[in-house]
Write an enzyme that holds these catalytic residues in place. Structure first.
Site, short mmCIF file in Angstrom:
data_model
loop_
_atom_site.label_atom_id
_atom_site.label_comp_id
_atom_site.label_asym_id
_atom_site.label_seq_id
_atom_site.Cartn_x
_atom_site.Cartn_y
_atom_site.Cartn_z
N SER A 355 0.89 -1.27 -0.07
CA SER A 355 0.03 0.08 -0.22
C SER A 355 0.93 1.44 -0.06
O SER A 355 1.97 1.41 -0.88
CB SER A 355 -1.01 -0.23 1.13
N ASP A 430 -9.78 -4.61 -4.61
CA ASP A 430 -9.18 -3.67 -3.47
C ASP A 430 -10.26 -2.43 -3.40
O ASP A 430 -10.62 -2.01 -4.49
CB ASP A 430 -8.04 -3.03 -4.05
N HIS A 507 22.43 -2.94 -27.15
CA HIS A 507 22.27 -1.42 -26.58
C HIS A 507 22.55 -1.42 -25.10
O HIS A 507 22.59 -0.30 -24.52
CB HIS A 507 20.92 -0.97 -26.88
#
Length: 558
Positions: A355, A430, A507
Site C-alpha cells: 500500500s 481492492d 544497446h
C-alpha cells in the site's frame, strides 16, 4: 535512594522474553540473579507482573494520558466553545490554572507511588540495573541482556546512527540534517514569474494547505500515527513483538535518522539456515496503519527470507511524524543499517512494500540503484486521485495543492528512476486504491502505476496499439478472460524473449529502450502483453488480506 529515583523515572516494562538455551550466559551486570538471566529457571511468568501499587498507578496514569490525547485532538473546538461563552477571560483562566496545577501535582504523586511499587519488585529492579548498565556501556553482553525485555522504546539506547558509515563522513553527497533528497513537484502554473506580489497572493492558500496537511491531512493519510489507535492496538503489538523475538529469533534495534527521529526496527536473520533465500534480505515497508509487529513482514518470513521490518515515524516505537521527508529519511537509515551493520550487499536486498509503503520502497530503489528487486503489493502511482476520491469536489484545488506541497507520494515517478526488476501485485477486489468501486477494476491505481512504468521503460512498445491492448488485458475480470486476450493476439513468448535479449546485447541494459521502433503493430501488441504479464500479478483479494507466502515471488528479469 538512587535506585528508587531510577524506578520513579524509568520506562514502563511490558514483558520479559523467554531466552533460548544457546543465549543463556552468566550476567555481566553485578548483582544479577540467575532467575533473570535464565528466565526458564524461575517461576516468573514471561509477562511482567507488576505489584498492586504499580499496577493501579499505571492504570491512573494511562487513563490520564488518554484524556490528554482526547483533549489535544478536541482543543480547537473546545477553545472555540470557551471563547463564545466568554470563559477565556483572566478571571476565569486563573482558577482553572490552579486546578490544572493541583491535578499535575496529584499525577506526580501517583508517578512516585508507581516508582515505589517498582522498587519493591525484584524483576523491575533487575531490569533497571541492566538498562542503566547498557546506557553506560554498549557492550554486546549488556545489549543481549537488555534484548530480553520489552519496555517503553523511548528509553532504548540508539544502536545505529545515520552518520555511522565512514563513507558518509568523508563524502558531502550524503544526506544532511535537513534530510535526504526528494523529487520536487513542478510548479502548478508554469511560466508565471515568481514575483513578490505573486508570492503574497499565494500566501493565504499556502497557509491553508499547511494547516490542512499538519492537522486533518496527515492523520487521514497515516491513521497509524494517531495515539488513541496505537493505545487500542497495544496488546496486539506486544503479542506480535513477542512472536518475532521468541519464535523467529528477531533482534530489535533503534536507528537514529538524519532528522533526529528514532526508528524502531526488527531484524530476523535466516542466513544460518539451509534455505538459499535466507541469504537475501527483504526490507518491508508497511501501510498507513501497519506496524512491523503485525504487518506484511509475515509473508517473506514464511517464505524463508531474512527480514528487516521498521515502523513509520510516529508509529509505535518510532518518533516523529510521517511526512514524506521524514519517511524518506527513515528509509535511508534503514537501508544504511542493512548494508553497514547487518552486512548485506545492495545486490542481496529486496524491497517489499504494501500500500502506502510503496513511497518509501520506490524512494529507496531510486536512491540505491544496486538494490536487487522491488515488489509493490496493492500500491498506487500517485496520491492525488485517491485524495480527491474521499474529499468534496469543491475542495479539488485545495486538496491537489496540499498533496503536492506537503504529502506528495509520487510512487510512479520514483519507480521510473529505478533500473532493476520490478513486480506489481494488484488486488482484484481492492476497496482502498480504487477511485470508484472495488468491482471497477480499471479504477485501481495499480493499473496506472504499471502503465506509467512500462511507458517509461518501453515507450515505443507502449505507443497506441501496445497501450490499447494492455488496457484491454487489465480490464479482464477473470484469469480466463486474461488468457483469452493473451491467446487472441497469439503472444509468442520465445519470440518476445529473443527480441528483448538481442536488443539488450546490442544497446545495453539501461532504460528507456527504443525496442519496437521498427516493429509491426502486431509485434508491438505481443511485446506489450508479454511485458505487462511479466510485471503484474493479480491476487484475488481485498486490500488488507495478508499475501500468502506462495504469492511472494521474485520479479522477472532477462
Amino acid at each position: 535512594m538512587a535506585k528508587l529515583l531510577s524506578c520513579v523515572l524509568g520506562p514502563r516494562l511490558y514483558k520479559i522474553y523467554r531466552e533460548r538455551d544457546s543465549e543463556r550466559a552468566p550476567s555481566s551486570v553485578p548483582g544479577t540473579p540467575t532467575s533473570v538471566t535464565n528466565p526458564h529457571s524461575s517461576s516468573w511468568d514471561t509477562y511482567y507482573q507488576p505489584r498492586a501499587l504499580e499496577k493501579h498507578a499505571d492504570s491512573i496514569l494511562a487513563l490520564a494520558s488518554v484524556f490528554w490525547s482526547i483533549s489535544y485532538y478536541s482543543s480547537p473546538f473546545a477553545f472555540f466553545y470557551l471563547y463564545r461563552k466568554g470563559y477565556l477571560s483572566l478571571s476565569k483562566v486563573v482558577p482553572f490554572s490552579h486546578y490544572a496545577g493541583t491535578l499535575l501535582l496529584l499525577l506526580a504523586g501517583v508517578a512516585c507511588l508507581r516508582g515505589i511499587g517498582r522498587w519493591t519488585n525484584p524483576q523491575y529492579r533487575q531490569f533497571i540495573t541492566i538498562l542503566e548498565a547498557t546506557h553506560r556501556n554498549h557492550s554486546a553482553e549488556n545489549k543481549r541482556q537488555l534484548a530480553n525485555y520489552n519496555f517503553d522504546f523511548r528509553s532504548w539506547p540508539v544502536d545505529f546512527h545515520w552518520e555511522e558509515p565512514s563513507s558518509r563522513k568523508e563524502s558531502r553527497g550524503g544526506p544532511s540534517r535537513r534530510g535526504v533528497a526528494l523529487l520536487r513537484p513542478e510548479p502548478l502554473h508554469r511560466g508565471t514569474a515568481d514575483t513578490f506580489l505573486n508570492r503574497v497572493k499565494k500566501l493565504p492558500c499556502q497557509i491553508t494547505s499547511y494547516l490542512v496537511a499538519h492537522t486533518l491531512g496527515r492523520r487521514m493519510l497515516y491513521p497509524g500515527s494517531v495515539y488513541l489507535l496505537q493505545k487500542a492496538l497495544m496488546p496486539v503489538l506486544l503479542q506480535g513483538q513477542a512472536r518475532l523475538v521468541e519464535e523467529c529469533h528477531g533482534r530489535r534495534a533503534k536507528l537514529l535518522a538524519c532528522d533526529g527521529n528514532e526508528i524502531d526496527t526488527m531484524f530476523v536473520d535466516r542466513r544460518g539456515t539451509a534455505e538459499p533465500q535466507g541469504q537475501k534480505l527483504v526490507i518491508c515497508c508497511e501501510g498507513n496503519a501497519g506496524f512491523y509487529e503485525v504487518g506484511c513482514v509475515s509473508t517473506p518470513l514464511e517464505a524463508g527470507y531474512s527480514v528487516l521490518g521498521w515502523n513509520h515515524p510516529g508509529f509505535a516505537g518510532s518518533t516523529g511524524v510521517p511526512f514524506p521527508q521524514n519517511e524518506a529519511n527513515a528509509m535511508d537509515v534503514v537501508v544504511q543499517f542493512a548494508i553497514h551493520r547487518l552486512g548485506f550487499q545492495p545486490e542481496d536486498i529486496i524491497l517489499y512494500a504494501w500500500s502506502i509503503g510503496g513511497f518509501t520502497a520506490t524512494w529507496a530503489a531510486m536512491s540505491y540503484p544496486d538494490i536487487s528487486a522491488v515488489i509493490l503489493d496493492a500500491s498506487f502511482d500517485d496520491l492525488v486521485p485517491l485524495a480527491l476520491k474521499v474529499m468534496p469536489d469543491s475542495w479539488r484545488g485545495l486538496v491537489t495543492r496540499t498533496v503536492r506541497q506537503h504529502l506528495n507520494l509520487n510512487n510512479a515517478e520514483q519507480l521510473c528512476r529505478y533500473q532493476g526488476p520490478v513486480l506489481l501485485i494488484r488486488r482484484t477486489r481492492d476497496e482502498i486504491i480504487t477511485t470508484t468501486v472495488p468491482e471497477d477494476i480499471m479504477s485501481n491505481r495499480g493499473n496506472d502505476l504499471l502503465l506509467k512504468f512500462l511507458q517509461h521503460r518501453y515507450p515505443r512498445v507502449m505507443a497506441e496499439e501496445g497501450l490499447r491492448v494492455v488496457r484491454q488485458w487489465l480490464e479482464a475480470s477473470s484469469q480466463l478472460e486474461e488468457a483469452s486476450i493473451y491467446s487472441r493476439w497469439e503472444v509468442e513468448e520465445d519470440w518476445c524473449l529473443s527480441v528483448l535479449r538481442s536488443y539488450q546485447a546490442e544497446h545495453g541494459p539501461e532504460f528507456p529502450w527504443s525496442v519496437g521502433e521498427d516493429m509491426s503493430a502486431d509485434g508491438r501488441r505481443q511485446l506489450a502483453l508479454f511485458l505487462a504479464q511479466k510485471h503484474l500479478n493479480n491476487f484475488e483479494a481485498t486490500h488488507c488480506t495478508p499475501l500468502p507466502a506462495q504469492n511472494f515471488q521474485m520479479p522477472w528479469h532477462l
